[in-house]
Enzyme design. Structure first.
Site, PDB file in Angstrom:
ATOM      1  N   GLU A 118       4.144   1.048   0.541  1.00 33.12           N
ATOM      2  CA  GLU A 118       5.269   1.249   1.467  1.00 33.12           C
ATOM      3  C   GLU A 118       5.281   0.251   2.626  1.00 33.12           C
ATOM      4  O   GLU A 118       5.365   0.620   3.795  1.00 33.12           O
ATOM      5  CB  GLU A 118       5.256   2.684   1.980  1.00 33.12           C
ATOM      6  CG  GLU A 118       5.379   3.706   0.857  1.00 33.12           C
ATOM      7  CD  GLU A 118       5.204   5.146   1.320  1.00 33.12           C
ATOM      8  OE1 GLU A 118       5.112   5.376   2.541  1.00 33.12           O
ATOM      9  OE2 GLU A 118       5.182   6.042   0.455  1.00 33.12           O
TER      10      GLU A 118
ATOM     11  N   GLU B  45       5.149   8.490  -8.661  1.00 37.89           N
ATOM     12  CA  GLU B  45       5.098   9.744  -7.907  1.00 37.89           C
ATOM     13  C   GLU B  45       6.323  10.594  -8.238  1.00 37.89           C
ATOM     14  O   GLU B  45       6.985  11.134  -7.360  1.00 37.89           O
ATOM     15  CB  GLU B  45       5.029   9.461  -6.403  1.00 37.89           C
ATOM     16  CG  GLU B  45       3.855   8.588  -5.995  1.00 37.89           C
ATOM     17  CD  GLU B  45       3.780   8.328  -4.505  1.00 37.89           C
ATOM     18  OE1 GLU B  45       4.427   9.081  -3.726  1.00 37.89           O
ATOM     19  OE2 GLU B  45       3.068   7.394  -4.088  1.00 37.89           O
TER      20      GLU B  45
END
Length: 374
Positions: free
Chosen positions: A162, A267
């Site tokens: 991220e 995810e």
């Protein structure tokens, strides 16, 4: 006959489950008749799940049986994040990560280690650092020590997590502020030196969206142009029921694969509860009110069927591009394990996965398995 195509003829209940994805609550399919996700997709890509401490320690017998049957890959939810594995300067806690590696070996489950560099869940000592030199030492030593300990023991690493904003620019994280924009390339360089055999991934959410995808492609190219190893990109896949961006997902698979790397869905979950923003920034929260938790007593059939339809369409897309995809990992084993019960509002009852709170397959599970029978 339709039943012969989709299911074992042993029981009518099992047949109806596979054909329609529905079953009366009292008609549970015997465990031995439930298909295995990892077996269904064994020639396509790995099927993974996120594991918490209770799973790794096998405290729950139902989970201890379910996980090895259904999954051949696993990612730790929290135990390898820096604040847990490196809580103090010069001190590491490898107890649970070591147990995870042993769990994977015992159950023939490949481990994707998560994550080396992330702006969230950093150790408090590192966040307090003012000296650039000290911070760089932390950065270097953390990657060398942690990745080095598991050299040859994990299949892959989420090296950087991220690092991008929604518009594709670099996130103003402590790593960017202190080390500059080349920290991503350097993280991959250090990880490759510490564990040459591991597959190395950049991982993010919403990087299937066009603007963020463009930034992600630029970031990957920068690493490649520096001659540094990067094997793949992780698309987290935190999506919302009825609004899964299938076109953007397919475009992303094709564009990332064109860079010569693999794509992993790292995810995956499909949220069913209301939310006023997109993404998976753990720092974002919503103020609680009763209207944000509408399904405390169970999921309406209409939503259950839409969830099943979304998962079916997703896996049809994954199979279409199976040559480009290395792994599909669900972010949790059952609905009860999902982080979405506590984020962005604490205490909600969410239903984003393929197994319910009783470890039973949901209609979405059977729709996913049925994609292999078409």
């Amino acid at each position: 006959m339709r039943y012969k195509l989709f299911c074992s003829p042993k029981t009518l209940a099992a047949a109806l489950l596979l054909v329609t994805g529905c079953v009366a609550p009292s008609k549970q399919v015997p465990a031995q008749q439930i298909p295995s996700l990892k077996d269904a997709f064994k020639n396509d890509f790995l099927i993974g799940t996120a594991l918490n401490v209770a799973h790794i320690q096998e405290r729950d017998q139902k989970a201890a049986v379910l996980i090895p049957k259904q999954f051949n890959a696993a990612t730790p939810e929290n135990i390898m994040k820096a604040e847990h594995i490196h809580p103090e300067w010069g001190r590491y806690d490898f107890d649970m990560p070591d147990k995870l590696v042993e769990y994977g070996k015992k159950n023939n489950i490949s481990i994707n280690a998560h994550t080396l560099i992330w702006h969230s869940q950093m150790p408090a000592f590192a966040r307090r650092m003012q000296s650039v030199d000290s911070f760089r030492t932390f950065f270097n030593e953390h990657i060398k020590t942690v990745a080095g300990r598991y050299k040859g023991k994990v299949q892959s690493w989420d090296v950087v997590n991220e690092a991008l904003n929604e518009d594709g620019t670099m996130r103003r994280s402590p790593f960017l502020q202190k080390l500059g924009p080349d920290f991503v390339t350097e993280a991959f360089r250090l990880a490759a030196a510490a564990d040459p055999q591991a597959q190395l991934y950049y991982n993010d959410y919403n990087n299937e969206q066009p603007a963020k995808r463009a930034g992600c492609i630029a970031l990957i190219k920068k690493v490649q142009d520096a001659g540094v190893k990067i094997d793949g990109v992780g698309i987290q896949g935190h999506w919302h029921v009825g609004r899964v961006p299938f076109q953007h997902i397919e475009e992303s698979i094709e564009q990332y694969a064109a860079l010569g790397i693999k794509v992993a869905f790292t995810e995956l979950d499909i949220e069913v509860l209301p939310r006023n923003f997109q993404g998976a920034d753990v720092n974002q929260r919503m103020q609680d009110n009763p209207g944000l938790n509408p399904y405390k007593d169970g999921l309406p059939d209409s939503v259950q069927q839409q969830l099943a339809k979304d998962y079916q369409q997703l896996f049809e897309l994954f199979l279409k591009h199976k040559d480009k995809i290395s792994r599909v990992t669900f972010w949790g084993v059952t609905d009860g394990d999902s982080w979405l019960n506590g984020w962005p509002v604490r205490g909600r009852t969410n239903y984003p996965l393929l197994f319910d709170r009783n470890y039973e397959p949901k209609p979405a599970f059977y729709k996913v398995v049925a994609t292999k029978r078409k």
